[in-house]
Write a protein that holds these residues in place. Sequence first.
Motif, PDB file in Angstrom:
ATOM      1  N   CYS A  76      14.241 -13.582  29.447  1.00  0.00           N
ATOM      2  CA  CYS A  76      15.592 -13.057  29.695  1.00  0.00           C
ATOM      3  C   CYS A  76      16.010 -13.290  31.137  1.00  0.00           C
ATOM      4  CB  CYS A  76      15.699 -11.591  29.299  1.00  0.00           C
ATOM      5  SG  CYS A  76      14.675 -10.468  30.274  1.00  0.00           S
ATOM      6  N   HIS A  77      15.018 -13.381  32.027  1.00  0.00           N
ATOM      7  CA  HIS A  77      15.274 -13.754  33.412  1.00  0.00           C
ATOM      8  C   HIS A  77      13.960 -14.173  34.048  1.00  0.00           C
ATOM      9  CE1 HIS A  77      14.101  -9.572  33.792  1.00  0.00           C
ATOM     10  NE2 HIS A  77      14.042  -9.656  35.097  1.00  0.00           N
ATOM     11  N   GLN A  78      13.947 -14.345  35.363  1.00  0.00           N
ATOM     12  CA  GLN A  78      12.875 -15.071  36.043  1.00  0.00           C
ATOM     13  C   GLN A  78      11.698 -14.234  36.525  1.00  0.00           C
ATOM     14  OE1 GLN A  78      15.525 -13.860  37.370  1.00  0.00           O
ATOM     15  NE2 GLN A  78      15.037 -13.141  39.413  1.00  0.00           N
ATOM     16  N   ASP A  79      11.754 -12.902  36.352  1.00  0.00           N
ATOM     17  CA  ASP A  79      10.764 -12.038  37.012  1.00  0.00           C
ATOM     18  C   ASP A  79       9.331 -12.286  36.503  1.00  0.00           C
ATOM     19  OD1 ASP A  79      12.351 -10.776  38.815  1.00  0.00           O
ATOM     20  OD2 ASP A  79      12.550  -8.901  37.696  1.00  0.00           O
ATOM     21  N   PRO A  80       8.325 -11.992  37.362  1.00  0.00           N
ATOM     22  CA  PRO A  80       6.925 -12.250  36.974  1.00  0.00           C
ATOM     23  C   PRO A  80       6.450 -11.415  35.784  1.00  0.00           C
ATOM     24  CG  PRO A  80       7.052 -11.113  39.105  1.00  0.00           C
ATOM     25  CD  PRO A  80       8.432 -11.539  38.769  1.00  0.00           C
ATOM     26  N   ASP A  81       7.027 -10.196  35.632  1.00  0.00           N
ATOM     27  CA  ASP A  81       6.615  -9.364  34.489  1.00  0.00           C
ATOM     28  C   ASP A  81       7.154  -9.904  33.169  1.00  0.00           C
ATOM     29  OD1 ASP A  81       9.179  -8.532  35.621  1.00  0.00           O
ATOM     30  OD2 ASP A  81       9.189  -7.032  34.019  1.00  0.00           O
ATOM     31  N   VAL A  82       8.127 -10.822  33.259  1.00  0.00           N
ATOM     32  CA  VAL A  82       8.689 -11.471  32.061  1.00  0.00           C
ATOM     33  C   VAL A  82       8.020 -12.828  31.834  1.00  0.00           C
ATOM     34  CG1 VAL A  82      10.784 -12.431  31.018  1.00  0.00           C
ATOM     35  CG2 VAL A  82      10.946 -10.394  32.459  1.00  0.00           C
ATOM     36  N   LEU A  85      22.350  -8.062  35.661  1.00  0.00           N
ATOM     37  CA  LEU A  85      21.744  -6.816  35.138  1.00  0.00           C
ATOM     38  C   LEU A  85      20.271  -7.052  34.809  1.00  0.00           C
ATOM     39  CD1 LEU A  85      24.668  -5.744  32.773  1.00  0.00           C
ATOM     40  CD2 LEU A  85      24.130  -4.809  35.009  1.00  0.00           C
ATOM     41  N   HIS A  86      19.364  -7.156  35.708  1.00  0.00           N
ATOM     42  CA  HIS A  86      19.645  -7.105  37.125  1.00  0.00           C
ATOM     43  C   HIS A  86      19.644  -8.492  37.755  1.00  0.00           C
ATOM     44  CE1 HIS A  86      15.398  -7.866  38.491  1.00  0.00           C
ATOM     45  NE2 HIS A  86      15.171  -7.484  37.257  1.00  0.00           N
ATOM     46  N   SER A  87      19.393  -9.523  36.968  1.00  0.00           N
ATOM     47  CA  SER A  87      19.271 -10.867  37.524  1.00  0.00           C
ATOM     48  C   SER A  87      20.562 -11.656  37.330  1.00  0.00           C
ATOM     49  CB  SER A  87      18.134 -11.595  36.794  1.00  0.00           C
ATOM     50  OG  SER A  87      18.220 -12.979  37.017  1.00  0.00           O
ATOM     51  N   GLY A 113      16.352  -6.873  27.471  1.00  0.00           N
ATOM     52  CA  GLY A 113      15.710  -7.234  28.743  1.00  0.00           C
ATOM     53  C   GLY A 113      15.580  -6.014  29.633  1.00  0.00           C
ATOM     54  N   ASP A 114      16.066  -6.139  30.861  1.00  0.00           N
ATOM     55  CA  ASP A 114      15.919  -5.036  31.820  1.00  0.00           C
ATOM     56  C   ASP A 114      17.020  -3.980  31.708  1.00  0.00           C
ATOM     57  OD1 ASP A 114      13.496  -5.574  32.936  1.00  0.00           O
ATOM     58  OD2 ASP A 114      14.255  -6.573  34.719  1.00  0.00           O
ATOM     59  N   ILE A 115      17.890  -4.087  30.731  1.00  0.00           N
ATOM     60  CA  ILE A 115      18.882  -3.028  30.507  1.00  0.00           C
ATOM     61  C   ILE A 115      18.285  -2.025  29.516  1.00  0.00           C
ATOM     62  CG2 ILE A 115      21.226  -2.504  29.725  1.00  0.00           C
ATOM     63  CD1 ILE A 115      21.879  -5.495  30.178  1.00  0.00           C
TER      64      ILE A 115
HETATM   65 FE   LIG Z   1      13.404  -7.805  36.085  1.00  0.00          FE
END
Ligand SMILES: [Fe+2]
Length: 255
Positions: free
Chosen positions: A84-90, A152-154, A171-173
């Motif tokens: 859903c976005h680029q973060d390491p936890d994803v 949201l947030h990326s 995702g993060d929402i």
């Molecule tokens: Fe995130």
Amino acid sequence: MGEYLIEPGLDPRKDHVLYRDDEHLVVYLGTQEGGDDVDVNSYLIVSRGRGILIDPGGYKIFSKVLANVSKYIDPRDIEYVYICHQDPDVAGSLPLWREVSNSKIIVHWLWTRFLPHFGFEDADSVTYQLPDEGEAIHFGATILEFIPAHFLHSPGHFTIYDHRSKFLFTGDIGIALLDEPYIVVENMERHIQAMRPVHERLMPTSAAIKLWLGRVRYLDVEAILPQHGAIIPKQHVKRFFDFLENLKVGIDVMR
Ligand SMILES: [Fe+2]
Ligand SMILES: [Fe+2]
């Protein structure tokens, strides 16, 4: 036509089928572990034998996700890994997924040029790039609608509406950081208190939330499936949207 298996009390450490019919399956992959690190929720859709892994998570949970995925589909047959976005936890486990399958990575176009830092030589050839306005993709027995949720947030963040299960993967929402992990919300008012601080901190502006709400409020949603915290079942979805509608976040509250 399908069967929903979202019940309070499901063990967050174990995989669970959340929806099934004769052609379509949605699975929570048992990715919450408890402990000090940020827990994540990873999901799998298998539709007419085709697989898509939704937010596979970081390096540290790869072996568990692989084992649980293998109960429902041969991992080599996973066609798409969506982040859903680029973060390491994803996305931290992407290089390992590339080794066990030939799946394409579905991601917003913005992040494609960052992916070589995971060790891919040719990010263009291994990605399916989503445009800013999103896209609806026919997948097995369903349509997966990639709905923009930018900032949201990326910048370059998407949510997915699965037309078959009527699940909204956010995702993060809708995330919450829980002291005691649970995977299905029972007490919505208490859960809102767990969601509020992380939204105030993570989300940049209420304007972006309102834009996203305008895109999803009309949908017939059976459950909200976020990337952290707990699944919000149908009876609390309106309350969830109302909570977001009235929330002040990011630069609106922090100076
Ligand atoms: Fe995130
Ligand atoms: Fe996250």
